[in-house]
Design a protein around this motif. Structure first.
Motif, PDB file in Angstrom:
ATOM      1  N   MET B  55       0.863  -1.241  -0.032  1.00 31.52           N
ATOM      2  CA  MET B  55      -0.001  -0.015  -0.092  1.00 31.52           C
ATOM      3  C   MET B  55       0.781   1.191  -0.097  1.00 31.52           C
ATOM      4  SD  MET B  55      -2.996  -0.779  -0.435  1.00 31.52           S
ATOM      5  CE  MET B  55      -3.270  -2.671  -1.061  1.00 31.52           C
ATOM      6  N   TYR B  56       1.955   1.160   0.527  1.00 31.52           N
ATOM      7  CA  TYR B  56       3.013   2.371   0.787  1.00 31.52           C
ATOM      8  C   TYR B  56       3.322   2.702  -0.531  1.00 31.52           C
ATOM      9  CZ  TYR B  56       7.079   4.803   2.445  1.00 31.52           C
ATOM     10  OH  TYR B  56       8.149   5.799   2.529  1.00 31.52           O
ATOM     11  N   ASP B  57       3.799   1.604  -1.376  1.00 35.94           N
ATOM     12  CA  ASP B  57       4.342   2.070  -2.791  1.00 35.94           C
ATOM     13  C   ASP B  57       3.295   2.361  -3.801  1.00 35.94           C
ATOM     14  OD1 ASP B  57       6.962   1.358  -2.027  1.00 35.94           O
ATOM     15  OD2 ASP B  57       6.881  -0.870  -2.378  1.00 35.94           O
ATOM     16  N   ALA B  58       2.259   1.496  -3.543  1.00 32.45           N
ATOM     17  CA  ALA B  58       1.038   1.856  -4.611  1.00 32.45           C
ATOM     18  C   ALA B  58       0.657   3.254  -4.135  1.00 32.45           C
ATOM     19  CB  ALA B  58      -0.230   0.978  -4.141  1.00 32.45           C
ATOM     20  N   CYS B  61       3.502   7.170  -1.049  1.00 29.96           N
ATOM     21  CA  CYS B  61       3.915   8.257  -0.187  1.00 29.96           C
ATOM     22  C   CYS B  61       4.854   8.866   0.114  1.00 29.96           C
ATOM     23  CB  CYS B  61       3.598   7.568   1.405  1.00 29.96           C
ATOM     24  SG  CYS B  61       2.138   6.493   1.549  1.00 29.96           S
ATOM     25  N   ILE B  62       6.125   8.222  -0.487  1.00 30.87           N
ATOM     26  CA  ILE B  62       7.451   8.604  -0.315  1.00 30.87           C
ATOM     27  C   ILE B  62       7.544   9.816  -1.102  1.00 30.87           C
ATOM     28  CG2 ILE B  62       8.385   7.115  -1.979  1.00 30.87           C
ATOM     29  CD1 ILE B  62      10.178   8.304   1.090  1.00 30.87           C
ATOM     30  N   PRO B  70      20.367  12.782   4.330  1.00 36.77           N
ATOM     31  CA  PRO B  70      20.651  11.415   4.634  1.00 36.77           C
ATOM     32  C   PRO B  70      19.297  10.765   4.912  1.00 36.77           C
ATOM     33  CG  PRO B  70      21.115  12.920   6.530  1.00 36.77           C
ATOM     34  CD  PRO B  70      20.889  13.692   5.393  1.00 36.77           C
ATOM     35  N   ASP B  71      18.146  11.421   4.962  1.00 41.40           N
ATOM     36  CA  ASP B  71      16.860  10.841   5.214  1.00 41.40           C
ATOM     37  C   ASP B  71      15.887  10.931   3.867  1.00 41.40           C
ATOM     38  OD1 ASP B  71      17.073  10.637   8.119  1.00 41.40           O
ATOM     39  OD2 ASP B  71      16.615  12.769   8.464  1.00 41.40           O
ATOM     40  N   MET B  72      16.638  11.071   2.774  1.00 39.89           N
ATOM     41  CA  MET B  72      15.917  10.729   1.203  1.00 39.89           C
ATOM     42  C   MET B  72      14.994   9.590   1.334  1.00 39.89           C
ATOM     43  SD  MET B  72      16.957  12.373  -1.341  1.00 39.89           S
ATOM     44  CE  MET B  72      17.837  11.076  -2.597  1.00 39.89           C
ATOM     45  N   ASP B  73      15.254   8.518   1.936  1.00 41.90           N
ATOM     46  CA  ASP B  73      14.440   7.514   1.415  1.00 41.90           C
ATOM     47  C   ASP B  73      13.599   7.072   2.531  1.00 41.90           C
ATOM     48  OD1 ASP B  73      15.919   6.804  -0.737  1.00 41.90           O
ATOM     49  OD2 ASP B  73      17.534   5.728   0.382  1.00 41.90           O
ATOM     50  N   LYS B  74      13.424   8.080   3.428  1.00 43.22           N
ATOM     51  CA  LYS B  74      12.516   7.875   4.761  1.00 43.22           C
ATOM     52  C   LYS B  74      11.174   8.888   4.538  1.00 43.22           C
ATOM     53  CE  LYS B  74      16.475   6.457   7.243  1.00 43.22           C
ATOM     54  NZ  LYS B  74      17.395   7.159   7.712  1.00 43.22           N
ATOM     55  N   PRO B  75      10.154   8.635   4.699  1.00 45.15           N
ATOM     56  CA  PRO B  75       8.984   9.611   4.651  1.00 45.15           C
ATOM     57  C   PRO B  75       9.099  10.637   6.042  1.00 45.15           C
ATOM     58  CG  PRO B  75       8.126   7.593   5.685  1.00 45.15           C
ATOM     59  CD  PRO B  75       9.700   7.260   5.340  1.00 45.15           C
ATOM     60  N   GLY B 202      -7.878   3.880  -5.534  1.00 43.81           N
ATOM     61  CA  GLY B 202      -7.629   4.017  -4.066  1.00 43.81           C
ATOM     62  C   GLY B 202      -6.297   4.521  -4.071  1.00 43.81           C
ATOM     63  N   PRO B 203      -5.362   3.572  -3.319  1.00 41.49           N
ATOM     64  CA  PRO B 203      -4.031   3.986  -3.154  1.00 41.49           C
ATOM     65  C   PRO B 203      -3.172   4.820  -4.357  1.00 41.49           C
ATOM     66  CG  PRO B 203      -4.158   1.737  -3.151  1.00 41.49           C
ATOM     67  CD  PRO B 203      -5.775   2.206  -3.397  1.00 41.49           C
ATOM     68  N   GLY B 204      -3.544   4.199  -5.504  1.00 40.32           N
ATOM     69  CA  GLY B 204      -2.731   4.885  -6.438  1.00 40.32           C
ATOM     70  C   GLY B 204      -2.911   6.227  -6.776  1.00 40.32           C
TER      71      GLY B 204
END
Lengths: 111, 301
Positions: B55-58, B61-62, B70-75, B202-204
């Motif tokens: 669901m996060y990837d669809a 969110c990122i 350094p937090d590039m890959d974290k939300p 929805g998610p997308g």
């Protein structure tokens, strides 16, 4: 860029692998990218109504030039490919880190 | 005044009807802008973190909540987000207790995604595409929350910006824009097609860019995914209808490859105007889910 398409065709198995074509096309892409790099003087997007160049190109000039450099490197590496098994990773690296990375950040959607 | 009214029964009944309508609208609106109660969480709910990652990837969110340096890959939030006529800084949604959503309850998270309501019952700015996320299944949203909780917490305070029109003005718009229910599978269509339709709707949140809006900034459902002006950049968002008939793609497999590989395989029209980030997120989906999206898109006439 029409020189990139045949290389993708080889990766997808639609065109047989041909090291000479890979060498020639990749070298042309590298040369074209070098040429294109100099085609983005500040304000050049204003003259052309159809241009898809984002104004960020001139705000983040270093980053823009860095992607160009990466793209040229990837194209040169691709031109060294002699065996079919090495083709896919080299083509995909150029497409992703070169063409894709730059269009993502510095190209506007179509008019 | 009163005598005047009784002389005009028609006017009187019109006024009554109008008042009744307002009351009905207010009741409906109250219903939509009231937060969901804790009982909205199924008693038997058990988290599935793997599904939460899907669901996060669809949901991409990122793309908006990406951190800095350094937090590039974290939300971890705090990066500039252009929205129509303004700039926002999406908040930190890592599980840090002070500056992220570490102290949030499941029901608070559900209300954010399904109702666009904050824990203190304020309206979120719809740049946060909850009008799409509201179609999501409760279980999928709770799994997403469980997944976010597994990420490393990042301490990064992002200040909320006031909404120019006042957050209360959003209540009325939200009442028009929010779906009143979850996605329901379309009978007669395959499970694969319905999975694709769900992920897109929805998610997308694909419609947020690919469906044009009317004067009230509501999605024009008659022109579903038919493309239109880009919400923030110069240029257009292309139509996703009739992709095969218009020879944009050969078949569903070709669409799958475009979404999976993007420009790495020479698909040149899937990078700009935010689509590159979407494609990168979609490429992380399980192949079966991405295939479902491709099958759904290929079916649009």
């Amino acid at each position: 860029m029409k020189n990139f398409k045949p290389l993708v065709g080889m990766v997808k198995g639609k065109i047989p692998f041909d090291a000479a074509v890979v060498q020639k096309n990749a070298a042309t892409i590298a040369a074209n990218l070098e040429k294109a790099r100099k085609l983005f003087p500040e304000g050049s997007e204003k003259g052309e109504k159809e241009s898809r160049a984002k104004p960020e190109i001139w705000l983040l000039e270093d980053e823009f030039q860095d992607i160009f450099k990466t793209a040229v490197q990837r194209a040169r590496a691709l031109s060294q490919v002699r065996e079919a098994k090495d083709l896919a990773p080299a083509v995909m690296a150029l497409g992703k880190d070169g063409c894709g990375a730059c269009h993502k950040k510095f190209r506007l959607p179509k008019k | 005044m009163h005598r005047h009214m009784t002389k005009h029964p028609l006017l009187w009944s019109l006024v009554t009807a109008f008042l009744l309508l307002i009351l009905a609208l207010a009741a409906w609106h109250a219903n939509l802008s009231t937060s969901l109660p804790a009982s909205a969480i199924p008693a038997a709910y058990a988290p599935d973190v793997k599904n939460g990652k899907v669901m996060y990837d669809a949901g991409g969110c990122i793309s908006c909540h990406r951190g800095i340096g350094p937090d590039m890959d974290k939300p971890a939030g705090g990066r500039k987000l252009k929205v129509p006529g303004d700039v926002l800084f999406p908040p930190n949604i890592t599980p840090d207790r002070q500056t992220g959503i570490g102290a949030w309850t499941q029901i608070a998270f559900l209300n954010a995604l399904k109702r666009g309501l904050s824990p203190d019952n304020n309206h979120y700015i719809p740049a946060f595409p909850y009008t799409s996320y509201a179609w999501m299944k409760t279980k999928d949203i709770l799994d997403l929350f469980a997944y976010l909780k597994t990420l490393p917490p990042v301490r990064n305070r992002v200040e909320k910006k006031p909404f120019r029109l006042g957050r209360f003005a959003l209540a009325f718009w939200k009442w028009l824009a929010l779906p009143g229910r979850e996605f329901r599978p379309v009978p007669g269509k395959s499970a694969q097609w319905n999975r694709g339709a769900y992920l897109v709707l929805g998610p997308g949140h694909c419609a947020e860019c690919h469906t044009p809006r009317n004067g009230l900034m509501l999605l024009n459902r008659a022109r579903w995914l038919a493309g239109g002006p880009h919400p923030v950049e110069k240029g257009k968002v292309p139509s996703l209808r009739n992709l095969i008939g218009r020879k944009r793609y050969k078949d569903a497999d070709d669409i799958f490859n475009a979404l999976k590989y993007g420009e790495a395989l020479g698909y040149e029209d899937i990078s700009s105007g935010g689509m590159g980030e979407v494609q990168e997120n979609l490429s992380r989906l399980p192949n079966a889910d991405l295939k479902a999206i491709a099958v759904y898109l290929a079916s649009l006439k």
